[in-house]
Design a protein around this motif. Sequence first.
Motif, PDB file in Angstrom:
ATOM      1  N   UNK A  36     -18.090   2.657  86.386  1.00 56.30           N
ATOM      2  CA  UNK A  36     -17.831   1.537  85.502  1.00 56.30           C
ATOM      3  C   UNK A  36     -16.359   1.125  85.487  1.00 56.30           C
ATOM      4  N   UNK A  37     -15.540   1.865  86.199  1.00 58.44           N
ATOM      5  CA  UNK A  37     -14.121   1.543  86.258  1.00 58.44           C
ATOM      6  C   UNK A  37     -13.833   0.396  87.206  1.00 58.44           C
ATOM      7  N   UNK A  38     -12.598  -0.100  87.206  1.00 54.51           N
ATOM      8  CA  UNK A  38     -12.245  -1.225  88.085  1.00 54.51           C
ATOM      9  C   UNK A  38     -12.217  -0.814  89.551  1.00 54.51           C
ATOM     10  N   UNK A  39     -12.375  -1.792  90.423  1.00 55.45           N
ATOM     11  CA  UNK A  39     -12.257  -1.530  91.858  1.00 55.45           C
ATOM     12  C   UNK A  39     -10.787  -1.248  92.161  1.00 55.45           C
ATOM     13  N   UNK A  40     -10.489  -0.001  92.531  1.00 52.14           N
ATOM     14  CA  UNK A  40      -9.101   0.381  92.768  1.00 52.14           C
ATOM     15  C   UNK A  40      -8.715   0.353  94.243  1.00 52.14           C
ATOM     16  N   UNK A  41      -9.596  -0.173  95.102  1.00 56.68           N
ATOM     17  CA  UNK A  41      -9.221  -0.344  96.504  1.00 56.68           C
ATOM     18  C   UNK A  41      -8.181  -1.456  96.614  1.00 56.68           C
ATOM     19  N   UNK A  42      -7.389  -1.391  97.661  1.00 57.92           N
ATOM     20  CA  UNK A  42      -6.299  -2.351  97.840  1.00 57.92           C
ATOM     21  C   UNK A  42      -6.545  -3.179  99.099  1.00 57.92           C
ATOM     22  N   UNK A  43      -6.516  -4.504  98.995  1.00 60.47           N
ATOM     23  CA  UNK A  43      -6.697  -5.335 100.190  1.00 60.47           C
ATOM     24  C   UNK A  43      -5.476  -5.251 101.110  1.00 60.47           C
ATOM     25  N   UNK A  44      -5.599  -5.775 102.305  1.00 59.65           N
ATOM     26  CA  UNK A  44      -4.482  -5.796 103.243  1.00 59.65           C
ATOM     27  C   UNK A  44      -3.340  -6.635 102.659  1.00 59.65           C
ATOM     28  N   UNK A  45      -2.106  -6.385 103.083  1.00 61.61           N
ATOM     29  CA  UNK A  45      -0.969  -7.148 102.565  1.00 61.61           C
ATOM     30  C   UNK A  45      -1.182  -8.656 102.704  1.00 61.61           C
ATOM     31  N   UNK A  46      -0.935  -9.379 101.625  1.00 63.88           N
ATOM     32  CA  UNK A  46      -1.087 -10.824 101.633  1.00 63.88           C
ATOM     33  C   UNK A  46      -2.508 -11.307 101.475  1.00 63.88           C
ATOM     34  N   UNK A  47      -3.453 -10.382 101.304  1.00 66.71           N
ATOM     35  CA  UNK A  47      -4.868 -10.731 101.185  1.00 66.71           C
ATOM     36  C   UNK A  47      -5.342 -10.508  99.742  1.00 66.71           C
ATOM     37  N   UNK A  48      -6.501 -11.051  99.420  1.00 63.87           N
ATOM     38  CA  UNK A  48      -7.117 -10.848  98.122  1.00 63.87           C
ATOM     39  C   UNK A  48      -8.584 -10.480  98.296  1.00 63.87           C
ATOM     40  N   UNK A  49      -9.124  -9.815  97.265  1.00 62.74           N
ATOM     41  CA  UNK A  49     -10.533  -9.450  97.240  1.00 62.74           C
ATOM     42  C   UNK A  49     -11.314 -10.398  96.337  1.00 62.74           C
ATOM     43  N   UNK A  50     -12.614 -10.512  96.616  1.00 65.65           N
ATOM     44  CA  UNK A  50     -13.577 -11.164  95.728  1.00 65.65           C
ATOM     45  C   UNK A  50     -14.919 -10.496  95.971  1.00 65.65           C
ATOM     46  N   UNK A  51     -15.761 -10.439  94.947  1.00 63.52           N
ATOM     47  CA  UNK A  51     -17.090  -9.846  95.082  1.00 63.52           C
ATOM     48  C   UNK A  51     -18.145 -10.846  94.635  1.00 63.52           C
ATOM     49  N   UNK A  52     -19.235 -10.889  95.420  1.00 58.64           N
ATOM     50  CA  UNK A  52     -20.325 -11.811  95.101  1.00 58.64           C
ATOM     51  C   UNK A  52     -21.675 -11.118  95.310  1.00 58.64           C
ATOM     52  N   UNK A  53     -22.589 -11.344  94.367  1.00 63.33           N
ATOM     53  CA  UNK A  53     -23.971 -10.908  94.512  1.00 63.33           C
ATOM     54  C   UNK A  53     -24.870 -12.133  94.531  1.00 63.33           C
ATOM     55  N   UNK A  54     -25.672 -12.276  95.573  1.00 66.83           N
ATOM     56  CA  UNK A  54     -26.513 -13.475  95.710  1.00 66.83           C
ATOM     57  C   UNK A  54     -27.813 -13.151  96.425  1.00 66.83           C
TER      58      UNK A  54
END
Length: 270
Positions: free
Chosen positions: A92-110
């Motif tokens: 239930x904790x936050x996603x603590x993985x780190x994206x590559x430098x200059x990049x961002x993460x997003x999550x989608x369920x569809x």
Amino acid sequence: MVVNKCLAITTTRAISISTTSTTSPLLLISSSLSTPNLPLSLSRPNPTTLSLNPSLRPISLYRPPMNILNKLGFGFKPSPDPSSMENSSIAQGPDDDVPAPGQQFAQFGAGCFWGVELAFQRVPGVTRTEVGYTQGFMHNPTYEDVCTGTTKHNEVVRVQYDPKECSFESLLDAFWARHDPTTLNRQGNDVGTQYRSGIYFYTPEQEKAAKESLEQQQKLLNRQIVTEILPAKKFYRAEEYHQQYLAKGGRFGFKQSTDKGCNDPIRCYG
């Protein structure tokens, strides 16, 4: 009720009951009650042949996580592992993985994450995609765990993108175009909480954009959108055979293009 995508299409099998003088009408019985799940890479064989010679059934490396009665909501559903329950705070904790430098993460369920991942792979500016499980309470869930419907995980795609080349709004456009956001816990034949519509944000800016986008979409539809918009939680990468499933050939070995901007129809199961 949870209906796994691997069991979304069932066949029927004819069984002839003979006597010394007459033959009774054929009885059609759903093969899903007695026939094991077929391998992802093979087309479904002739059911009549299988009924005459059960030894000809192919051996699948994949084992269905539940029997059909459990999938229909009957029978016993196994409880989560106690150790996983104890670590529910991690899930239930936050996603603590780190994206590559200059990049961002997003999550989608569809819905089924196979087709959703391919849709995002084709978006210009997306540099990496992974499929996995999130928003549940079990730590380190397997695909079989998620398919029980008891862990409350959702099948999601975690997208890594370059904000200089791809806006979050572009990802939202791909998300809305890929699925029906008005069907609760369902996309087509895939039914269960793991197939729910969801946008899971990492920043306040993503949250704001997601809510505004939902409002815009609602004006275009005559049914209520049920998409959940929640903070991104711990992301558990799915088993390797799920990753880039359609790009690698899917169940029939026909690779589907990941070229940026490609508009080829996506065959969800390969």
